[in-house]
Write an enzyme that holds these catalytic residues in place. Structure first.
Site, mmCIF file in Angstrom:
data_model
loop_
_atom_site.group_PDB
_atom_site.id
_atom_site.type_symbol
_atom_site.label_atom_id
_atom_site.label_comp_id
_atom_site.label_asym_id
_atom_site.label_seq_id
_atom_site.Cartn_x
_atom_site.Cartn_y
_atom_site.Cartn_z
ATOM 1 N N GLU A 203 0.844 -1.204 0.000
ATOM 2 C CA GLU A 203 0.000 0.000 0.000
ATOM 3 C C GLU A 203 0.882 1.258 0.000
ATOM 4 O OE1 GLU A 203 -2.876 -0.530 3.208
ATOM 5 O OE2 GLU A 203 -4.211 -1.587 1.840
ATOM 6 N N GLU A 304 -5.995 -7.322 -1.546
ATOM 7 C CA GLU A 304 -6.660 -7.395 -0.239
ATOM 8 C C GLU A 304 -8.142 -7.078 -0.420
ATOM 9 O OE1 GLU A 304 -4.898 -5.040 2.871
ATOM 10 O OE2 GLU A 304 -2.856 -5.596 2.311
#
Ligand code: CA
Length: 438
Positions: A203, A304
């Site tokens: 991320e 995710e």
């Protein structure tokens, strides 16, 4: 990653920034993964891919993944997992039996304090990845190694530099990252783990390893890529390299991809987190990821995803999704919704045909640790690292872990109930595959 106050941090950050708006396999796959690498890394602007011409559907190599990075610390804390027949069984086998073909494992450089006490969140070092990865390989599942390049959680709110790299220049850090990746991934491969994908950063929307300048970040990413490519060749594998971003709802993926291209970052897959309660619509996700395919010819995936089946909390540590939580909850809280959220996302990805690399459910086995014989949950979290953070992380991460350390904020998004028995959502991927084959 998700944890108790992640949502609050995001909200604060979002307000500060004034951005609160906030089937079948195709008969022919002319560009197989193995041959596409060379082409994609040198894709030119005028080589645009026509999304309308793509044959829809998912490929045989599509990854149906699960991230179970906390598994070993859960087991060490006394958690027992069962199969559908009520017998004790390795959670990895139960997942494999239900259509999971890839296990994602995060890796932190050094998640321990000066006395060797673990920071928690699974104490996810290289040895943990080897232990989980070997078991996953035993059940014929591939692995995705997720390097955060930090000693603890890396996400949009923080990308802290590993302790050992703290005073380094970017050039020194770049060399250290290369050496670290070479050593860590080398050990994982040497142990026989079937690595399919390596993520160079987690991320990385706001930076990586303490760097926020994109020239520097790109330099670090390329050091990671170089190490992965060399090991991939050495072990005669075809390891794919993934970059990982989040917040698709902010509409910035094209600009990230452009920055990566400008700085010649070597990667194969552009991965996104997609939590439906935070990250906008699937139509937007398709637009964002489709843009990457169209302009840069990269594969894409959802690294995710998850959803809640209940608003109950199983361990006394407030969950990320609770009654009144901030977000957009278009699906009811149920096991059926857990399946549907993933199915809808796979269908969206399937519109990108061979360019859709896979999907990965986040931490479906992170359930409450059992209190017994007078030992409290918080003692187990501290001792084994099975909570999201232990008090020992305070020195490294004083503002977050130091204040809010505790248990699992994810126990109501699991595919196992609070006592380790599989929910009906355990068969999410099996159900999706059966539907696609109709
Ligand atoms: Ca909880």
């Amino acid at each position: 990653m998700r944890k108790k106050n992640y949502l609050a941090l995001l909200l604060v950050a979002a307000c500060l920034l004034c951005s609160c708006n906030s089937g079948d396999k195709p008969e022919e796959t002319p560009k197989q993964t193995t041959t596409k690498k060379e082409e994609t890394t040198t894709a030119k602007k005028d080589d645009k891919i026509d999304l309308d011409s793509l044959e829809k559907g998912i490929s045989d190599s599509f990854m149906f993944g699960c991230d179970v990075s906390t598994l070993i610390t859960q087991e060490n804390s006394g958690v027992i997992y069962y199969n559908e027949a009520g017998e004790e069984q390795d959670a990895l086998k139960t997942l494999a039996d239900n259509g999971v073909n890839m296990i994602r494992i995060r890796v932190w450089n050094d998640p321990y304090d000066e006395n060797g006490k673990g920071y928690g969140g699974g104490n996810c070092d290289t040895d943990n990845a080897i232990a989980i990865g070997k078991r996953a390989t035993q059940y014929n599942m591939g692995c995705m190694i997720d390097y955060h390049y930090s000693d603890f959680w890396a996400d949009p709110s923080k990308q802290m530099c590993p302790k050992a790299w703290k005073d380094m220049s970017v050039d020194e850090k770049s060399e250290a990252l290369y050496e670290y990746t070479k050593e860590s991934l080398g050990k994982i491969l040497e142990a026989g783990v079937d690595v399919k994908v390596v993520q160079i950063g987690n991320e990385t929307t706001s930076g990586m390893a303490g760097e926020s300048n994109w020239k520097n970040i790109a330099k670090l990413m390329n050091s990671g890529s170089k190490a992965v490519r060399e090991l991939s060749a050495q072990y005669e594998k075809d390891i794919q390299i993934a970059v990982h971003f989040t917040n698709p709802e902010k509409g910035k993926y094209s600009s990230y991809a452009k920055t990566l291209a400008t700085n010649e970052v070597d990667y194969d897959i552009f991965a996104s987190s997609y939590y439906p309660f935070w990250h906008g619509t699937l139509a937007n996700l398709k637009k964002e990821l489709g843009g990457i395919v169209e302009k840069y010819g990269k594969k894409v995936m959802v690294a995710e995803i998850s959803y809640s089946y209940t608003l109950e909390d199983g361990d006394g540590h407030q969950n990320t999704i609770y009654d009144g939580a901030w977000g957009t909850f278009d699906y009811a809280m149920s096991e059926e919704s857990q399946v549907k959220v993933v199915k809808d996302c796979v269908e969206t990805l399937s519109e990108l045909g061979e360019y859709a690399a896979g999907i990965c459910y986040w931490e479906p086995a992170w359930i409450p640790v059992p209190e017994k014989d007078g030992v409290t949950r918080s003692e187990l979290w501290e001792q084994y690292g099975s909570g999201w953070a232990s008090s020992f992380a305070a020195g490294y991460d004083p503002k977050d872990a130091g204040q809010y350390y505790g248990g699992s904020a994810w126990d109501n998004q699991s595919w196992f109930d609070f006592t380790g028995h599989p929910l009906s959502s355990i068969s999410t991927y099996k159900q999706i595959k059966e539907e696609l084959q109709k």
